[in-house]
Design an enzyme around this catalytic site. Sequence first.
Site, PDB file in Angstrom:
ATOM      1  N   TYR A  71       0.830  -1.210   0.000  1.00 44.18           N
ATOM      2  CA  TYR A  71       0.000   0.000   0.000  1.00 44.18           C
ATOM      3  C   TYR A  71       0.865   1.261   0.000  1.00 44.18           C
ATOM      4  O   TYR A  71       0.573   2.233  -0.702  1.00 44.18           O
ATOM      5  CB  TYR A  71      -0.962   0.018   1.198  1.00 44.18           C
ATOM      6  CG  TYR A  71      -1.713   1.329   1.303  1.00 44.18           C
ATOM      7  CD1 TYR A  71      -2.582   1.740   0.289  1.00 44.18           C
ATOM      8  CD2 TYR A  71      -1.523   2.179   2.390  1.00 44.18           C
ATOM      9  CE1 TYR A  71      -3.253   2.959   0.364  1.00 44.18           C
ATOM     10  CE2 TYR A  71      -2.190   3.393   2.480  1.00 44.18           C
ATOM     11  CZ  TYR A  71      -3.052   3.778   1.463  1.00 44.18           C
ATOM     12  OH  TYR A  71      -3.704   4.984   1.534  1.00 44.18           O
TER      13      TYR A  71
ATOM     14  N   ARG B 278       1.496   6.609  -7.035  1.00 42.36           N
ATOM     15  CA  ARG B 278       0.383   7.517  -7.330  1.00 42.36           C
ATOM     16  C   ARG B 278       0.833   8.967  -7.189  1.00 42.36           C
ATOM     17  O   ARG B 278       0.544   9.811  -8.040  1.00 42.36           O
ATOM     18  CB  ARG B 278      -0.779   7.213  -6.375  1.00 42.36           C
ATOM     19  CG  ARG B 278      -1.906   8.235  -6.448  1.00 42.36           C
ATOM     20  CD  ARG B 278      -3.121   7.827  -5.625  1.00 42.36           C
ATOM     21  NE  ARG B 278      -2.856   7.581  -4.220  1.00 42.36           N
ATOM     22  CZ  ARG B 278      -3.771   7.189  -3.333  1.00 42.36           C
ATOM     23  NH1 ARG B 278      -5.016   6.991  -3.718  1.00 42.36           N
ATOM     24  NH2 ARG B 278      -3.452   6.968  -2.075  1.00 42.36           N
TER      25      ARG B 278
ATOM     26  N   TYR C  98      -1.109  12.826   6.887  1.00 44.34           N
ATOM     27  CA  TYR C  98      -0.735  11.778   7.835  1.00 44.34           C
ATOM     28  C   TYR C  98       0.747  11.916   8.161  1.00 44.34           C
ATOM     29  O   TYR C  98       1.565  12.202   7.276  1.00 44.34           O
ATOM     30  CB  TYR C  98      -0.937  10.381   7.215  1.00 44.34           C
ATOM     31  CG  TYR C  98      -2.351   9.823   7.216  1.00 44.34           C
ATOM     32  CD1 TYR C  98      -3.373  10.395   7.964  1.00 44.34           C
ATOM     33  CD2 TYR C  98      -2.639   8.683   6.461  1.00 44.34           C
ATOM     34  CE1 TYR C  98      -4.656   9.843   7.945  1.00 44.34           C
ATOM     35  CE2 TYR C  98      -3.911   8.126   6.445  1.00 44.34           C
ATOM     36  CZ  TYR C  98      -4.928   8.713   7.193  1.00 44.34           C
ATOM     37  OH  TYR C  98      -6.181   8.165   7.162  1.00 44.34           O
TER      38      TYR C  98
ATOM     39  N   ARG D 276     -11.408  13.057   1.698  1.00 39.85           N
ATOM     40  CA  ARG D 276     -12.349  12.188   2.422  1.00 39.85           C
ATOM     41  C   ARG D 276     -13.678  12.059   1.696  1.00 39.85           C
ATOM     42  O   ARG D 276     -14.397  11.069   1.844  1.00 39.85           O
ATOM     43  CB  ARG D 276     -12.595  12.743   3.823  1.00 39.85           C
ATOM     44  CG  ARG D 276     -11.356  12.790   4.688  1.00 39.85           C
ATOM     45  CD  ARG D 276     -10.881  11.407   5.052  1.00 39.85           C
ATOM     46  NE  ARG D 276      -9.682  11.454   5.902  1.00 39.85           N
ATOM     47  CZ  ARG D 276      -8.949  10.393   6.179  1.00 39.85           C
ATOM     48  NH1 ARG D 276      -9.263   9.204   5.675  1.00 39.85           N
ATOM     49  NH2 ARG D 276      -7.891  10.506   6.947  1.00 39.85           N
TER      50      ARG D 276
ATOM     51  N   GLU E 140     -14.267  -1.287   6.432  1.00 44.88           N
ATOM     52  CA  GLU E 140     -14.246   0.029   5.794  1.00 44.88           C
ATOM     53  C   GLU E 140     -15.526   0.160   4.970  1.00 44.88           C
ATOM     54  O   GLU E 140     -16.077  -0.835   4.515  1.00 44.88           O
ATOM     55  CB  GLU E 140     -13.002   0.115   4.894  1.00 44.88           C
ATOM     56  CG  GLU E 140     -12.811   1.439   4.193  1.00 44.88           C
ATOM     57  CD  GLU E 140     -11.414   1.540   3.525  1.00 44.88           C
ATOM     58  OE1 GLU E 140     -10.398   1.312   4.208  1.00 44.88           O
ATOM     59  OE2 GLU E 140     -11.387   1.808   2.324  1.00 44.88           O
TER      60      GLU E 140
END
Length: 310
Positions: A119, A126, A179, A192, A300
């Site tokens: 991840y 990305r 983060y 979000r 999730e």
Amino acid sequence: MDGILAAVVHGDFDPPARDWPQVASQLTPLAAEATVEVLTCSQPVTYGQDFGYHWAASDGHLFAGCTPVETETMTVADLAEDLYSRLFALIEKLGYRHPWRIWNMIPGINHGDGDEERYRLFCQGRYRSLKAHRPDLFEHYPSASAVGSRGNTWSLYFLAGRSLGQPIENPKQVSAYHYPRRYGPTSPSFSRAYVKTWDTGSTLFLSGTASIVGHESQHPEEVSVQARETLDNLRTLSATASRVAGQNFTFTPETSILKAYVRRPADLGVARKHVEDVLGPDHQVLYLQADICRRELLFEMDGAIWVSGL
Ligand code: 3EB
């Protein structure tokens, strides 16, 4: 063709060939053998293939998806960078420059330790592509989900348009793009939620939302409380988006769709009970087996809410 934009196929089902894109999510439904999500559209649609993506375009929006098989010739970060660079090339060429909503299904998302976790490598690739092609999107990211699939095939599909929408953050959570370092060298590039408003109404795209408060995972290994925390985050997001966009986004069976990603199939019953306690039994929720981007997270959800008739 007027009507169908695309089909997203979850589970073991090989649909007959059609003009429109049919993208396999590489995820397995937990309460059915297969489920097909059909994205419809009230405008005429044209279809095509470019840069490795199958796409469908109406006047208002673009859907595209691809399902590349991972081979050993590319690292995870390079593959992610390549998929995103082709995504940006596609939306540039077709004239839908604004990504609204992106789904990323990544094989073995938790494999690898520390900064080598897949991840985290995905996040690096990305980001590299965004930096090279679309720095205008920094901190104005589309809504996204990134979950883990089994096997060696990726699935990336998205919606984009000719005009910008409004990114929304959750006041209870640190923005993912802020983060701290301990979650990886490159923070995740997504918002979000994202509101898109047009003539006939407004859609709120809700990103993959988990049991995270601030930047920390809450209730590790407890699927029941993780489900509650997740739904609380979704409610905070819809309330925030309603205030920011001046709309009334509410979770009703008529105005919203939701997906739940459950890491361990045995948790389906408990997860579903807690979702139904909060949303009521009539709400359609698609339960899929998926790994979540942090190992301690078991649950999730993502989805969309719409308001029509402005
Ligand atoms: C989180 O809140 C959970 O990297 O695109 C959710 C949605 C998550 C999108 C992404 C990751 C992504 O950090 C993980």
